[in-house]
Motif scaffolding. Structure first.
Motif, PDB file in Angstrom:
ATOM      1  N   THR A  33       7.403  -9.993   7.277  1.00  0.00           N
ATOM      2  CA  THR A  33       6.212 -10.952   8.065  1.00  0.00           C
ATOM      3  C   THR A  33       5.281 -10.921   7.039  1.00  0.00           C
ATOM      4  O   THR A  33       4.615 -11.819   6.749  1.00  0.00           O
ATOM      5  CB  THR A  33       5.795 -10.487   9.242  1.00  0.00           C
ATOM      6  OG1 THR A  33       6.799 -10.448  10.056  1.00  0.00           O
ATOM      7  CG2 THR A  33       4.600 -11.251   9.847  1.00  0.00           C
ATOM      8  N   ILE A  34       4.917  -9.637   6.351  1.00  0.00           N
ATOM      9  CA  ILE A  34       3.460  -9.502   5.567  1.00  0.00           C
ATOM     10  C   ILE A  34       4.067 -10.062   4.072  1.00  0.00           C
ATOM     11  O   ILE A  34       3.209 -10.755   3.491  1.00  0.00           O
ATOM     12  CB  ILE A  34       3.496  -7.908   5.105  1.00  0.00           C
ATOM     13  CG1 ILE A  34       2.783  -7.328   6.438  1.00  0.00           C
ATOM     14  CG2 ILE A  34       2.610  -7.738   3.983  1.00  0.00           C
ATOM     15  CD1 ILE A  34       2.866  -5.606   6.435  1.00  0.00           C
ATOM     16  N   GLU A  79       3.255 -14.959   0.628  1.00  0.00           N
ATOM     17  CA  GLU A  79       3.829 -16.011  -0.098  1.00  0.00           C
ATOM     18  C   GLU A  79       3.601 -17.328   0.441  1.00  0.00           C
ATOM     19  O   GLU A  79       3.188 -18.403  -0.710  1.00  0.00           O
ATOM     20  CB  GLU A  79       5.411 -16.000   0.035  1.00  0.00           C
ATOM     21  CG  GLU A  79       6.190 -15.056  -0.963  1.00  0.00           C
ATOM     22  CD  GLU A  79       7.531 -14.762  -0.755  1.00  0.00           C
ATOM     23  OE1 GLU A  79       8.135 -15.389   0.081  1.00  0.00           O
ATOM     24  OE2 GLU A  79       8.092 -13.732  -1.162  1.00  0.00           O
ATOM     25  N   GLN A  80       3.175 -17.655   1.432  1.00  0.00           N
ATOM     26  CA  GLN A  80       2.735 -18.914   2.080  1.00  0.00           C
ATOM     27  C   GLN A  80       1.349 -19.112   1.956  1.00  0.00           C
ATOM     28  O   GLN A  80       0.748 -20.205   1.741  1.00  0.00           O
ATOM     29  CB  GLN A  80       3.416 -19.128   3.480  1.00  0.00           C
ATOM     30  CG  GLN A  80       4.823 -19.082   3.710  1.00  0.00           C
ATOM     31  CD  GLN A  80       5.327 -20.268   2.961  1.00  0.00           C
ATOM     32  OE1 GLN A  80       4.871 -21.260   2.894  1.00  0.00           O
ATOM     33  NE2 GLN A  80       6.573 -19.866   2.070  1.00  0.00           N
ATOM     34  N   SER A  81       0.575 -18.124   2.322  1.00  0.00           N
ATOM     35  CA  SER A  81      -0.844 -18.336   2.186  1.00  0.00           C
ATOM     36  C   SER A  81      -1.678 -18.191   1.054  1.00  0.00           C
ATOM     37  O   SER A  81      -2.555 -18.822   0.302  1.00  0.00           O
ATOM     38  CB  SER A  81      -1.553 -17.549   3.268  1.00  0.00           C
ATOM     39  OG  SER A  81      -1.344 -16.081   2.973  1.00  0.00           O
ATOM     40  N   ILE A  82      -1.268 -17.133   0.289  1.00  0.00           N
ATOM     41  CA  ILE A  82      -2.005 -16.963  -1.169  1.00  0.00           C
ATOM     42  C   ILE A  82      -0.976 -17.401  -2.265  1.00  0.00           C
ATOM     43  O   ILE A  82      -1.551 -17.680  -3.398  1.00  0.00           O
ATOM     44  CB  ILE A  82      -1.992 -15.400  -1.415  1.00  0.00           C
ATOM     45  CG1 ILE A  82      -2.887 -15.026   0.004  1.00  0.00           C
ATOM     46  CG2 ILE A  82      -2.743 -15.022  -2.495  1.00  0.00           C
ATOM     47  CD1 ILE A  82      -3.204 -13.345  -0.136  1.00  0.00           C
ATOM     48  N   GLY A  83       0.306 -17.776  -2.061  1.00  0.00           N
ATOM     49  CA  GLY A  83       1.016 -18.269  -3.083  1.00  0.00           C
ATOM     50  C   GLY A  83       1.890 -17.329  -4.152  1.00  0.00           C
ATOM     51  O   GLY A  83       2.303 -17.848  -4.942  1.00  0.00           O
ATOM     52  N   TYR A 113       1.003  -9.477  -5.838  1.00  0.00           N
ATOM     53  CA  TYR A 113      -0.529  -9.169  -5.040  1.00  0.00           C
ATOM     54  C   TYR A 113      -1.000  -7.869  -5.377  1.00  0.00           C
ATOM     55  O   TYR A 113      -2.000  -7.538  -5.636  1.00  0.00           O
ATOM     56  CB  TYR A 113      -0.381  -9.647  -3.696  1.00  0.00           C
ATOM     57  CG  TYR A 113      -1.965  -9.457  -3.393  1.00  0.00           C
ATOM     58  CD1 TYR A 113      -3.151 -10.520  -3.580  1.00  0.00           C
ATOM     59  CD2 TYR A 113      -2.413  -8.424  -2.262  1.00  0.00           C
ATOM     60  CE1 TYR A 113      -4.318 -10.622  -2.974  1.00  0.00           C
ATOM     61  CE2 TYR A 113      -3.554  -8.571  -1.723  1.00  0.00           C
ATOM     62  CZ  TYR A 113      -4.418  -9.449  -2.279  1.00  0.00           C
ATOM     63  OH  TYR A 113      -5.838  -9.528  -1.808  1.00  0.00           O
ATOM     64  N   ILE A 114       0.064  -7.117  -5.133  1.00  0.00           N
ATOM     65  CA  ILE A 114      -0.318  -5.574  -5.376  1.00  0.00           C
ATOM     66  C   ILE A 114      -0.575  -5.155  -6.759  1.00  0.00           C
ATOM     67  O   ILE A 114      -1.474  -4.259  -7.003  1.00  0.00           O
ATOM     68  CB  ILE A 114       0.999  -4.640  -4.971  1.00  0.00           C
ATOM     69  CG1 ILE A 114       1.085  -4.757  -3.457  1.00  0.00           C
ATOM     70  CG2 ILE A 114       0.999  -3.036  -5.431  1.00  0.00           C
ATOM     71  CD1 ILE A 114       2.364  -4.036  -2.777  1.00  0.00           C
ATOM     72  N   ALA A 115       0.100  -5.774  -7.682  1.00  0.00           N
ATOM     73  CA  ALA A 115      -0.066  -5.677  -9.156  1.00  0.00           C
ATOM     74  C   ALA A 115      -1.567  -6.293  -9.440  1.00  0.00           C
ATOM     75  O   ALA A 115      -2.356  -5.606  -9.926  1.00  0.00           O
ATOM     76  CB  ALA A 115       0.794  -6.234 -10.216  1.00  0.00           C
ATOM     77  N   PHE A 116      -1.896  -7.183  -8.709  1.00  0.00           N
ATOM     78  CA  PHE A 116      -3.270  -8.078  -8.974  1.00  0.00           C
ATOM     79  C   PHE A 116      -4.334  -6.856  -8.182  1.00  0.00           C
ATOM     80  O   PHE A 116      -5.202  -6.753  -8.959  1.00  0.00           O
ATOM     81  CB  PHE A 116      -3.061  -9.327  -8.232  1.00  0.00           C
ATOM     82  CG  PHE A 116      -4.548 -10.037  -8.288  1.00  0.00           C
ATOM     83  CD1 PHE A 116      -5.079 -10.546  -9.332  1.00  0.00           C
ATOM     84  CD2 PHE A 116      -5.150 -10.239  -7.128  1.00  0.00           C
ATOM     85  CE1 PHE A 116      -6.110 -11.350  -9.311  1.00  0.00           C
ATOM     86  CE2 PHE A 116      -6.398 -11.001  -7.044  1.00  0.00           C
ATOM     87  CZ  PHE A 116      -6.817 -11.502  -8.382  1.00  0.00           C
ATOM     88  N   SER A 117      -4.140  -6.385  -7.242  1.00  0.00           N
ATOM     89  CA  SER A 117      -4.969  -5.527  -6.551  1.00  0.00           C
ATOM     90  C   SER A 117      -5.184  -4.217  -7.461  1.00  0.00           C
ATOM     91  O   SER A 117      -6.174  -3.669  -7.733  1.00  0.00           O
ATOM     92  CB  SER A 117      -4.534  -4.919  -5.279  1.00  0.00           C
ATOM     93  OG  SER A 117      -4.351  -6.214  -4.457  1.00  0.00           O
ATOM     94  N   PHE A 118      -4.052  -3.649  -8.153  1.00  0.00           N
ATOM     95  CA  PHE A 118      -4.131  -2.516  -8.908  1.00  0.00           C
ATOM     96  C   PHE A 118      -4.860  -2.746 -10.289  1.00  0.00           C
ATOM     97  O   PHE A 118      -5.746  -1.998 -10.566  1.00  0.00           O
ATOM     98  CB  PHE A 118      -2.849  -2.086  -9.295  1.00  0.00           C
ATOM     99  CG  PHE A 118      -2.710  -1.497 -10.318  1.00  0.00           C
ATOM    100  CD1 PHE A 118      -3.096   0.241 -10.263  1.00  0.00           C
ATOM    101  CD2 PHE A 118      -2.462  -1.508 -11.693  1.00  0.00           C
ATOM    102  CE1 PHE A 118      -3.008   1.055 -11.239  1.00  0.00           C
ATOM    103  CE2 PHE A 118      -2.384  -0.590 -12.830  1.00  0.00           C
ATOM    104  CZ  PHE A 118      -2.837   0.883 -12.708  1.00  0.00           C
TER     105      PHE A 118
END
Length: 145
Positions: free
Chosen positions: A4-5, A10-14, A20-25
């Motif tokens: 679900t996560i 994938e659907q909302s942020i693309g 996204y974890i790498a981006f946050s890191f």
């Protein structure tokens, strides 16, 4: 639950959850090294404000990616010569790449201030290559004056 996560990202942020974890890191690493560089150069003492800014930056970038991905994936665009012309998709990728590029440049600058010579060399190569088109360190306009 993890499916679900993953689907949400994938659907909302693309992007995939791993991206996204790498981006946050990257945002966390840039903030951490920025704090250490500030302490080293300016002898500033530690304050909690940069952590609030880090969370605000993560929220702002995520919201921007959400909005651009929503436009990109949900607005029907015309086809031209058999190809879909979607300026929002192009804008999404340009903005995402620009954010990542700016974060990497800032991270390398912070690492260079902290004394990592490899980061300084890599930063010099990247800035020499890309300052022809973009202004990352303020030297492009200085050359034209």
């Amino acid at each position: 639950m993890s499916g679900t996560i993953r689907y949400y990202f994938e659907q909302s942020i693309g992007v995939d959850i791993v991206v996204y974890i790498a981006f946050s890191f990257l945002i966390i690493a840039e903030t951490q090294t920025g704090i250490k560089a500030s302490i080293k150069v300016k002898n500033n003492r530690f304050r909690s404000r940069p952590f609030g800014r880090m969370l605000f930056k993560l929220f702002t970038y995520t919201t921007l990616l959400f909005v651009l991905n929503s436009f990109s994936s949900r607005i029907k665009t015309p086809e031209l010569l058999g190809f879909e012309v979607n300026p929002f998709q192009w804008l999404y990728y340009v903005v995402f790449a620009g954010i990542i590029f700016q974060l990497v440049i800032s991270w390398l600058e912070n690492l260079a201030v902290l004394g990592y010579s490899e980061a300084k060399g890599l930063l010099g190569v990247v800035l020499r290559k890309y300052n022809k088109w973009f202004e990352f360190d303020g030297t492009k306009n200085a050359e034209n004056e």
